[in-house]
Scaffold this motif. Structure first.
Motif, short mmCIF file in Angstrom:
data_model
loop_
_atom_site.label_atom_id
_atom_site.label_comp_id
_atom_site.label_asym_id
_atom_site.label_seq_id
_atom_site.Cartn_x
_atom_site.Cartn_y
_atom_site.Cartn_z
N CYS A 1 -4.27 2.81 -0.65
CA CYS A 1 -5.14 2.61 0.52
C CYS A 1 -5.95 1.33 0.42
O CYS A 1 -6.87 1.23 -0.38
CB CYS A 1 -6.06 3.79 0.79
SG CYS A 1 -6.76 3.62 2.46
N VAL A 2 -5.59 0.37 1.23
CA VAL A 2 -6.32 -0.90 1.28
C VAL A 2 -7.29 -0.90 2.45
O VAL A 2 -7.81 -1.95 2.84
CB VAL A 2 -5.35 -2.10 1.34
CG1 VAL A 2 -4.48 -2.15 0.11
CG2 VAL A 2 -4.50 -2.08 2.60
N GLY A 3 -7.54 0.27 3.04
CA GLY A 3 -8.57 0.40 4.07
C GLY A 3 -8.16 -0.05 5.46
O GLY A 3 -9.00 -0.37 6.28
N ALA A 4 -6.85 -0.12 5.70
CA ALA A 4 -6.39 -0.54 7.03
C ALA A 4 -5.32 0.43 7.52
O ALA A 4 -4.28 0.03 8.07
CB ALA A 4 -5.82 -1.96 6.96
N CYS A 5 -5.59 1.72 7.37
CA CYS A 5 -4.59 2.76 7.66
C CYS A 5 -4.03 2.67 9.08
O CYS A 5 -2.88 3.03 9.32
CB CYS A 5 -5.17 4.14 7.43
SG CYS A 5 -5.91 4.37 5.81
N VAL B 1 1.06 -1.01 5.46
CA VAL B 1 0.33 -2.26 5.23
C VAL B 1 0.81 -2.96 3.95
O VAL B 1 1.04 -2.31 2.92
CB VAL B 1 -1.18 -1.97 5.11
CG1 VAL B 1 -1.94 -3.25 4.77
CG2 VAL B 1 -1.71 -1.37 6.40
N GLY C 1 -0.66 4.32 -0.09
CA GLY C 1 -1.53 5.43 0.31
C GLY C 1 -0.79 6.33 1.30
O GLY C 1 0.26 5.96 1.82
N THR C 2 -1.36 7.48 1.58
CA THR C 2 -0.65 8.49 2.37
C THR C 2 -0.17 7.96 3.72
O THR C 2 1.01 8.11 4.07
CB THR C 2 -1.56 9.71 2.60
OG1 THR C 2 -2.03 10.16 1.33
CG2 THR C 2 -0.81 10.83 3.28
N ALA C 3 -1.06 7.32 4.47
CA ALA C 3 -0.68 6.84 5.81
C ALA C 3 0.47 5.85 5.72
O ALA C 3 1.44 5.91 6.49
CB ALA C 3 -1.88 6.22 6.50
N CYS C 4 0.38 4.92 4.78
CA CYS C 4 1.42 3.90 4.65
C CYS C 4 2.72 4.51 4.12
O CYS C 4 3.81 4.12 4.54
CB CYS C 4 0.94 2.78 3.73
SG CYS C 4 -0.39 1.82 4.48
N CYS D 1 0.84 -1.19 0.00
CA CYS D 1 0.00 0.00 0.00
C CYS D 1 0.88 1.24 0.00
O CYS D 1 1.76 1.39 0.85
CB CYS D 1 -0.92 0.01 1.22
SG CYS D 1 -1.96 1.49 1.24
#
Ligand code: FES
Length: 170
Positions: free
Chosen positions: A130-134, A139, A91-94, A89
């Motif tokens: 984003c795989v929805g587990a931020c 992740v 995404g921003t958080a990851c 992932c």
């Protein structure tokens, strides 16, 4: 006009909630098809037949039509060829929590880039947004298993195990 109703997702995977939110926003209407496919790809890294069937039934679009859309546009990727799939992932958080280091370690170890498959066809490397587990960032999804907060070495070790035939282990 009669609008379609939500149907059960293909699995318990929480990422289907993200996909459902997109379909709901479009009233489960076929006009949301392209955006829904985008959402599937961003959450899962690619499209597969099970996912396409789910979207087709949810939006009441013929499977042949949805498959045609998914394979016609270059921006959509179908499930890669590897026996196993490693999704990183980005995404921003990851990304903030170290995803680039994980991806780079995997690229070096597997000697492939995202969207490529190792020569032995064991592992395909894919990136998602984003795989929805931020909360678990960074992740990585190894086949169906969502892993979080692990250092690059731990991920590389797990992926490397896919490529080691049991008979060769000492
Ligand atoms: S940004 Fe990686 S799970 Fe949300």
């Amino acid at each position: 006009m009669l609008s379609a109703k939500p149907i059960p997702a293909p699995s318990e995977d929480k990422r289907w909630r993200i996909v459902n939110a997109t379909m709901r926003r479009h009233g489960y209407n076929a006009s949301g098809l392209i955006e829904t496919l985008h959402t599937v790809q961003e959450a899962f890294g690619f499209l597969d037949v099970a996912g396409l069937r789910y979207v087709a039934r949810s939006l009441r679009v013929p499977f042949s039509q949805i498959y045609g859309v998914a394979t016609f546009y270059n921006l959509f990727k179908m499930k890669p060829a590897g026996e196993h799939t490693c999704i990183v992932c980005l995404g921003t958080a990851c990304y903030i929590k170290g995803a680039p280091a994980i991806l780079s370690s995997l690229e070096n170890t597997l000697e492939i880039k995202p969207d490529e498959t190792t020569a032995d066809k064991k592992v395909s490397l894919v990136v998602a947004r984003c795989v929805g587990a931020c909360g678990l960032a960074p992740v990585v999804v190894l086949d169906e298993e969502t892993l979080g907060k692990l250092p690059p070495e731990a991920i590389v070790e797990k992926v490397a195990a896919w490529r080691t035939p049991v008979s060769e282990e000492k």
